[in-house]
Design a protein around this motif. Sequence first.
Motif, PDB file in Angstrom:
ATOM      1  N   MET A  23      -9.010 -25.375  -5.272  1.00 15.06           N
ATOM      2  CA  MET A  23      -8.971 -26.263  -6.434  1.00 15.06           C
ATOM      3  C   MET A  23      -9.404 -25.550  -7.708  1.00 15.06           C
ATOM      4  SD  MET A  23     -10.632 -29.677  -4.703  1.00 15.06           S
ATOM      5  CE  MET A  23     -11.166 -30.309  -6.265  1.00 15.06           C
ATOM      6  N   PHE A  24     -10.107 -24.436  -7.565  1.00 17.20           N
ATOM      7  CA  PHE A  24     -10.685 -23.743  -8.712  1.00 17.20           C
ATOM      8  C   PHE A  24     -10.125 -22.335  -8.823  1.00 17.20           C
ATOM      9  CE2 PHE A  24     -13.608 -26.979  -7.409  1.00 17.20           C
ATOM     10  CZ  PHE A  24     -14.072 -27.515  -8.599  1.00 17.20           C
ATOM     11  N   LYS A  25      -9.843 -21.926 -10.021  1.00 18.20           N
ATOM     12  CA  LYS A  25      -9.372 -20.568 -10.286  1.00 18.20           C
ATOM     13  C   LYS A  25     -10.339 -19.915 -11.255  1.00 18.20           C
ATOM     14  CE  LYS A  25      -5.709 -21.099  -7.822  1.00 18.20           C
ATOM     15  NZ  LYS A  25      -5.815 -20.734  -6.443  1.00 18.20           N
ATOM     16  N   TYR A  26     -10.623 -18.661 -11.011  1.00 19.20           N
ATOM     17  CA  TYR A  26     -11.506 -17.892 -11.871  1.00 19.20           C
ATOM     18  C   TYR A  26     -10.698 -16.720 -12.424  1.00 19.20           C
ATOM     19  CZ  TYR A  26     -15.200 -20.685  -9.845  1.00 19.20           C
ATOM     20  OH  TYR A  26     -15.984 -21.731  -9.459  1.00 19.20           O
ATOM     21  N   LYS A  27     -10.616 -16.654 -13.730  1.00 21.69           N
ATOM     22  CA  LYS A  27      -9.783 -15.669 -14.416  1.00 21.69           C
ATOM     23  C   LYS A  27     -10.059 -14.245 -13.915  1.00 21.69           C
ATOM     24  CE  LYS A  27      -8.440 -14.110 -18.954  1.00 21.69           C
ATOM     25  NZ  LYS A  27      -8.660 -14.118 -20.363  1.00 21.69           N
ATOM     26  N   ASP A  28      -8.998 -13.563 -13.560  1.00 25.13           N
ATOM     27  CA  ASP A  28      -9.065 -12.163 -13.132  1.00 25.13           C
ATOM     28  C   ASP A  28      -9.974 -11.932 -11.929  1.00 25.13           C
ATOM     29  OD1 ASP A  28      -7.331 -11.470 -15.230  1.00 25.13           O
ATOM     30  OD2 ASP A  28      -9.018 -11.270 -16.616  1.00 25.13           O
ATOM     31  N   THR A  29     -10.167 -12.948 -11.096  1.00 26.57           N
ATOM     32  CA  THR A  29     -11.003 -12.812  -9.907  1.00 26.57           C
ATOM     33  C   THR A  29     -10.209 -13.297  -8.692  1.00 26.57           C
ATOM     34  OG1 THR A  29     -12.980 -13.204 -11.234  1.00 26.57           O
ATOM     35  CG2 THR A  29     -13.205 -13.451  -8.855  1.00 26.57           C
ATOM     36  N   GLU A  30     -10.198 -12.475  -7.665  1.00 30.72           N
ATOM     37  CA  GLU A  30      -9.487 -12.827  -6.433  1.00 30.72           C
ATOM     38  C   GLU A  30     -10.155 -14.025  -5.755  1.00 30.72           C
ATOM     39  OE1 GLU A  30      -6.734 -11.382  -5.047  1.00 30.72           O
ATOM     40  OE2 GLU A  30      -6.555 -10.140  -6.844  1.00 30.72           O
ATOM     41  N   ASN A  31      -9.339 -14.898  -5.177  1.00 35.89           N
ATOM     42  CA  ASN A  31      -9.874 -16.054  -4.442  1.00 35.89           C
ATOM     43  C   ASN A  31     -10.809 -15.610  -3.321  1.00 35.89           C
ATOM     44  OD1 ASN A  31      -8.498 -17.856  -6.038  1.00 35.89           O
ATOM     45  ND2 ASN A  31      -6.910 -18.293  -4.538  1.00 35.89           N
ATOM     46  N   GLU A  32     -10.501 -14.470  -2.705  1.00 39.79           N
ATOM     47  CA  GLU A  32     -11.328 -13.985  -1.591  1.00 39.79           C
ATOM     48  C   GLU A  32     -12.773 -13.746  -2.030  1.00 39.79           C
ATOM     49  OE1 GLU A  32     -10.988 -11.057   2.133  1.00 39.79           O
ATOM     50  OE2 GLU A  32     -10.353 -10.144   0.247  1.00 39.79           O
ATOM     51  N   VAL A  33     -12.969 -13.213  -3.224  1.00 43.44           N
ATOM     52  CA  VAL A  33     -14.314 -12.967  -3.731  1.00 43.44           C
ATOM     53  C   VAL A  33     -15.080 -14.278  -3.857  1.00 43.44           C
ATOM     54  CG1 VAL A  33     -15.650 -12.134  -5.708  1.00 43.44           C
ATOM     55  CG2 VAL A  33     -13.644 -10.857  -4.941  1.00 43.44           C
ATOM     56  N   VAL A  34     -14.425 -15.275  -4.408  1.00 45.75           N
ATOM     57  CA  VAL A  34     -15.062 -16.587  -4.578  1.00 45.75           C
ATOM     58  C   VAL A  34     -15.392 -17.183  -3.214  1.00 45.75           C
ATOM     59  CG1 VAL A  34     -14.768 -18.928  -5.492  1.00 45.75           C
ATOM     60  CG2 VAL A  34     -13.911 -16.954  -6.790  1.00 45.75           C
ATOM     61  N   ARG A  35     -14.476 -17.090  -2.281  1.00 46.47           N
ATOM     62  CA  ARG A  35     -14.717 -17.631  -0.934  1.00 46.47           C
ATOM     63  C   ARG A  35     -15.919 -16.962  -0.281  1.00 46.47           C
ATOM     64  NH1 ARG A  35      -8.489 -17.264   1.047  1.00 46.47           N
ATOM     65  NH2 ARG A  35      -7.725 -19.057  -0.129  1.00 46.47           N
ATOM     66  N   LEU A  36     -15.977 -15.643  -0.354  1.00 45.02           N
ATOM     67  CA  LEU A  36     -17.085 -14.913   0.263  1.00 45.02           C
ATOM     68  C   LEU A  36     -18.419 -15.265  -0.395  1.00 45.02           C
ATOM     69  CD1 LEU A  36     -15.395 -11.426   0.768  1.00 45.02           C
ATOM     70  CD2 LEU A  36     -16.038 -13.055   2.562  1.00 45.02           C
ATOM     71  N   MET A  37     -18.398 -15.472  -1.701  1.00 44.18           N
ATOM     72  CA  MET A  37     -19.626 -15.847  -2.395  1.00 44.18           C
ATOM     73  C   MET A  37     -20.075 -17.259  -2.025  1.00 44.18           C
ATOM     74  SD  MET A  37     -18.948 -14.366  -6.213  1.00 44.18           S
ATOM     75  CE  MET A  37     -20.539 -14.827  -6.857  1.00 44.18           C
TER      76      MET A  37
END
Length: 108
Positions: free
Chosen positions: A66-80
Motif C-alpha cells: 500500500m505504501f511506496k517510498y521514493k527510490d527505495t526497493e519494496n524489499e528494503v521496507v519489508r525487511l525493516m
Amino acid sequence: MDNEPMWAADRVVAPTPGSAITIPKTTNEFAIKGNHLTLVKGNQFDGRIKTDPHKHIHEFLEICNMFKYKDTENEVVRLMMFPLSLTGEEKTWLDELNEGIIKTWDEL
C-alpha cells in the motif's frame, strides 16, 4: 525483588544481540510513515496454534504494498518492517537467530 533494578539483583543479563536481518544499503534516506507502522503493528503475529502464519505474511505484504517510498526497493521496507509485525514467541524466535543471517525477503 521484581521491582529491583537489574544491577541490584543477582541475575545474569545476556548482551543484546544484533539483528538477524541485514538491511540492504539504500541510496537515499527515508522514514517509515507513521500510518504504515500502525497498520503493521495492528497485524502482529504471535505464533499461537490458532493463528495462520501464511495469512499473516499475506496481510503483511498487502500492507507493505500500500505504501511506496521514493527510490527505495519494496524489499528494503519489508525487511525493516517485518520484525515489528511479530510479537511474543515469534519475536523471540527472530531475536534468537544468528546476527546477519537473513539478507533478502526470500531468505526470511
